[in-house]
Design an enzyme around this catalytic site. Sequence first.
Site, PDB file in Angstrom:
ATOM      1  N   GLU A 147       0.816  -1.209   0.178  1.00  0.00           N
ATOM      2  CA  GLU A 147      -0.061  -0.182  -0.029  1.00  0.00           C
ATOM      3  C   GLU A 147       0.668   1.411  -0.009  1.00  0.00           C
ATOM      4  O   GLU A 147       0.519   2.319  -0.680  1.00  0.00           O
ATOM      5  CB  GLU A 147      -0.962  -0.035   1.190  1.00  0.00           C
ATOM      6  CG  GLU A 147      -1.900   1.180   1.334  1.00  0.00           C
ATOM      7  CD  GLU A 147      -3.083   1.180   0.323  1.00  0.00           C
ATOM      8  OE1 GLU A 147      -3.651   0.369  -0.064  1.00  0.00           O
ATOM      9  OE2 GLU A 147      -2.701   2.016  -0.888  1.00  0.00           O
ATOM     10  N   LYS A 223       5.496   4.469  -9.841  1.00  0.00           N
ATOM     11  CA  LYS A 223       4.023   4.137  -9.232  1.00  0.00           C
ATOM     12  C   LYS A 223       3.153   4.054 -10.304  1.00  0.00           C
ATOM     13  O   LYS A 223       2.158   3.269 -10.193  1.00  0.00           O
ATOM     14  CB  LYS A 223       3.766   5.553  -8.485  1.00  0.00           C
ATOM     15  CG  LYS A 223       4.738   5.722  -7.073  1.00  0.00           C
ATOM     16  CD  LYS A 223       4.563   7.223  -6.416  1.00  0.00           C
ATOM     17  CE  LYS A 223       5.569   7.329  -5.469  1.00  0.00           C
ATOM     18  NZ  LYS A 223       5.557   8.901  -5.089  1.00  0.00           N
TER      19      LYS A 223
END
Length: 452
Positions: A147, A223
């Site tokens: 996460e 990302k």
Amino acid sequence: MGNAPRAAEGFLNNMSSELKTVFVGLAGLGNVGAGVYKNLLKNGDLLTDRTGVRLQVKRIAVRSPEKHVGLQIPEGMLTTDWRDLVRDPEIPIIVELIGGVTEAYDLVKTAILAGKTVVTGNKALLAGHGYELVALAEREDVPLYFEAAVAGGIPIIKAVREALIGNHIQAIYGIINGTTNYILTRMSEAGLGYGEALGEAQALGYAEADPTLDVNGWDAGHKAIILAWLSYGHWVKPEQVHVEGITQISQTDLTFARGMGYAMKLVAVIRLDATNHIEVRVQPCLIPQSNIMANVHGVMNAVAVYGDIVGETLFYGSGAGQNATSSSVISDLADAADNLTNEAGTNNGFVPQGHYGACLPVDETLSRYYLRLRVDDRPGVVASISTIIAEHGIGILSLVQPEVDAGADADLMLMLHQATFGRMKQAVAAIAGLECVLAVPVLLRVETLKAR
Ligand SMILES: NC(=O)c1ccc[n+]([C@@H]2O[C@H](COP(=O)([O-])OP(=O)(O)OC[C@H]3O[C@@H](n4cnc5c(N)ncnc54)[C@H](OP(=O)(O)O)[C@@H]3O)[C@@H](O)[C@H]2O)c1
């Protein structure tokens, strides 16, 4: 990713039926690792109330133990060898927060092979080796949580994997690098130059001493690769991702953009086109001031996700920093502990398996453009430039040339209709060859941030 992993079997047998303690091996006690350690102590009771499990750090691996005396770590907890964590049969969860790729890869792989659950915040590791590590974790039937790897404290991985599980993801737009957003905000709002704004970000601890991966766009690129994988089942290779940083952005461009109602943001674009092709790119873009993303300032991050059922969703929060990032790691730890202690297993969302569409070469991606040219201020210049643009089949939306003194060089700014990046680059190359064009043209995308 399956039920309680292998390495947990011994430790599960030792648990009391009332309060279950799950030991954690923490590799890395830097910015994020120290946050995880402190916040697990601070909110440990709350976590226990909510999960029925006590999460307890048992061992911590660091490089230099002498640096960490201020944290009052109990004696014997620190080690300089992360293998001590993996070897400990009482530790079923390894948290990788050492950063970098080479050693982190060894650590994560070793832990998975030992049957340990792994939690990591390492986007560079996943962007480069995610394909292999996820496959390995699947094969070994151990969960891998990450996460904290995207947008720090914003729970975007959970959102896509769990809350949006029933949606085809049409597009994701992210402001997912706090350092560059801080620099662009300060340049735009306080009129600072790029170097000055970067220096300020470093002095405030927002940028690393070596900020290369932030300002060249690759931190956001890593990302974006993870988000593309979650959305479309693809591990897009880094060489397939078009990444541009913010080092070329000047006050002139920010002023032009603002004057036309746009903000300048480093935006990660992950989207599927009508022919099932995926684009994954990171570029400084002009986005409409009226879009909520234009008001994401300073080090804050935001991610807009478009799903075919849900429509538009927007996630906003701290994209980095000790507390925000540790909040994400702790959320993974709670899931990991739940997964270990709940014999029925827990639903932590899907692991992408589909391969929806191929990657779209960047030259075929479509957008509108901003083009700024430094030119001689003399008759015929605008005509020769617009002729080249028309010859490439690109329409001009607007053209601005602020007045300058006679004989001075001028800035000519053009807003252009939608065209492929390849065709736009050809036009710009031809324009750059004109004698009246005095500097390297500045070409930026204009993004409306909508689902297609
Ligand atoms: N910083 C953020 O806001 C943020 C946000 C999201 C994700 N992340 C990710 O989280 C990870 C950690 O970032 P960070 O900012 O916390 O890094 P950091 O401050 O540089 O801390 C790294 C820690 O790892 C330890 N370490 C390094 N190599 C080691 C090795 N071989 N064996 C044992 N320990 C080792 C260091 O030990 P010493 O202290 O003894 O040198 C240090 O405690 C990175 O992957 C980063 O990309 C960070």
